[in-house]
Design an enzyme around this catalytic site. Structure first.
Site, PDB file in Angstrom:
ATOM      1  N   HIS A 187       7.945 -13.757 -25.869  1.00  0.00           N
ATOM      2  CA  HIS A 187       9.015 -14.101 -26.822  1.00  0.00           C
ATOM      3  C   HIS A 187       9.947 -15.176 -26.305  1.00  0.00           C
ATOM      4  CE1 HIS A 187       8.860 -10.240 -29.492  1.00  0.00           C
ATOM      5  NE2 HIS A 187       7.839 -11.060 -29.654  1.00  0.00           N
ATOM      6  N   CYS A 243      20.607 -31.932 -27.251  1.00  0.00           N
ATOM      7  CA  CYS A 243      19.564 -32.388 -26.341  1.00  0.00           C
ATOM      8  C   CYS A 243      20.087 -33.484 -25.417  1.00  0.00           C
ATOM      9  CB  CYS A 243      18.393 -32.916 -27.164  1.00  0.00           C
ATOM     10  SG  CYS A 243      16.977 -33.452 -26.180  1.00  0.00           S
ATOM     11  N   CYS A 247      13.212 -33.525 -30.832  1.00  0.00           N
ATOM     12  CA  CYS A 247      12.095 -34.051 -30.022  1.00  0.00           C
ATOM     13  C   CYS A 247      11.206 -32.940 -29.457  1.00  0.00           C
ATOM     14  CB  CYS A 247      12.623 -34.939 -28.886  1.00  0.00           C
ATOM     15  SG  CYS A 247      13.397 -34.014 -27.542  1.00  0.00           S
ATOM     16  N   MET A 301       9.413   6.735 -22.551  1.00  0.00           N
ATOM     17  CA  MET A 301      10.172   7.918 -22.954  1.00  0.00           C
ATOM     18  C   MET A 301       9.515   8.651 -24.117  1.00  0.00           C
ATOM     19  SD  MET A 301      12.791   7.976 -20.972  1.00  0.00           S
ATOM     20  CE  MET A 301      13.905   9.104 -21.815  1.00  0.00           C
ATOM     21  N   GLU A 302       8.495   8.032 -24.705  1.00  0.00           N
ATOM     22  CA  GLU A 302       7.924   8.620 -25.915  1.00  0.00           C
ATOM     23  C   GLU A 302       6.680   9.424 -25.610  1.00  0.00           C
ATOM     24  OE1 GLU A 302       7.745   4.762 -27.885  1.00  0.00           O
ATOM     25  OE2 GLU A 302       9.674   4.867 -26.866  1.00  0.00           O
ATOM     26  N   ARG A 351      24.802 -13.112 -25.885  1.00  0.00           N
ATOM     27  CA  ARG A 351      23.720 -12.423 -25.169  1.00  0.00           C
ATOM     28  C   ARG A 351      23.493 -13.036 -23.790  1.00  0.00           C
ATOM     29  NH1 ARG A 351      18.842 -11.470 -29.399  1.00  0.00           N
ATOM     30  NH2 ARG A 351      18.170 -10.040 -27.772  1.00  0.00           N
ATOM     31  N   GLY A 390       7.885   0.938 -20.654  1.00  0.00           N
ATOM     32  CA  GLY A 390       9.086   0.765 -21.473  1.00  0.00           C
ATOM     33  C   GLY A 390       8.795   0.428 -22.922  1.00  0.00           C
TER      34      GLY A 390
END
Ligand code: ZN
EC number: 2.3.1.-
Length: 303
Positions: A153, A202, A164, A271-272, A100, A244
């Protein structure tokens, strides 16, 4: 007030139940799609909150790995983006996130991201404020030039140490040598089965703990500082845009009704079709890369 103890999933089901009901009531007016009326309100707004969701990124071609056809190998995001999946198979989950991250190198902000960033910069010179509250983890708002961004998120480009707890920005490509060339999404690809000591580690002195993506996984709680900050923005905004995503879908479902309850105009760009409601003042149907730029461009009354 939203309790930070809610997990993503709990928020979804809880608010879906709570906000769905009033729309069953007959006789309510449909939200307006009068752009001039929206722009009149926009021209006077001092604090604009813009809630964005997956639809904004979809127009940049960012895959979500959810819904029909949304697979990475044999899995959808909700099967890999969990603490359990990571503890069972950190190599596979890191391959998924590595893929991703690498995909994002080929994607760019679209006209909706750019219109939001341009609007923030322009209004800030007039002593007015724009804040983006987003569920997207791809940093496209950041790359478009937005400054006031609350990432509900987290981000694909941040890591957190499992040992840590240190969080850091990380734009390395590949993120570690062992992931180079890994992460192919085709269903017949074999797991790379990278030994855990060769996954991202890390770099804090003396730590060397396993890193994970600093994103909120299914079943995890949202960051309470970001939630508190979001609440403040929503409590003080005098115009709220939902872009969106629809107001029945998280994260807007969590925030937009409380803004509307204060009598503050809420405008949806998505779009809805929205169920008929008087709670939201405006609805602009269509791809937000098309509908948003004319809505946010300079108003004739601006200096
Ligand atoms: Zn560490």
């Amino acid at each position: 007030m939203i309790s930070p103890q809610f997990t993503c999933r709990a928020i979804n089901s809880h608010l879906y139940a709570r906000v769905r009901k009033p729309w069953g009531i007959q006789g309510m007016a449909r939200p307006s799609s009068d752009l001039a009326a929206f722009r009149e309100i926009f021209s006077k707004a001092k604090n604009v909150a813009i809630i964005t969701g997956a639809g904004v990124s979809a127009e940049s071609g960012v895959p979500t790995f959810r819904g029909a056809g949304g697979y990475w190998r044999k899995w959808q995001a909700q099967e890999l983006a969990t603490p359990e999946a990571f503890s069972r198979n950190p190599s596979r989950v890191w391959e998924f996130y590595h893929y991703r991250r690498e995909v994002m190198l080929t994607k760019n902000p679209n006209p909706a991201h750019l219109a939001i960033a341009e609007c923030e910069e322009r209004l800030s010179k007039q002593g007015r404020k724009v804040t983006v509250i987003t569920q997207n983890i791809d940093e496209l708002h950041n790359r478009a030039g937005s400054k006031n961004i609350l990432e509900l998120h987290g981000s694909l480009f941040k890591t957190r140490c499992m040992t840590c707890g240190h969080e850091a920005a990380n734009y390395k490509s590949p993120i570690c040598a062992a992931l180079k060339g890994k992460g192919a999404p085709d269903p017949d690809t074999q797991d790379a089965q990278i030994p855990v000591q060769h996954l991202p580690r890390c770099e804090q002195t003396g730590c060397h703990g396993l890193l994970r993506p600093a994103v909120v996984w299914f079943g995890e709680t949202l960051d309470s500082d970001i939630l508190t900050h979001s609440e403040k923005v929503l409590d003080s905004c005098d115009l709220c845009l939902v872009v969106g995503t629809s107001s029945v879908v998280y994260p807007a479902a969590m925030f937009a009704p409380q803004v509307a309850a204060r009598g503050v105009p809420v405008a949806e760009f998505n779009m809805e079709d929205t169920p008929a409601t008087m709670r939201f003042k405006f609805h602009f149907h269509g791809p937000c890369g098309t509908t948003l730029p004319p809505a946010l461009r300079r108003h004739e009354t601006e200096p």
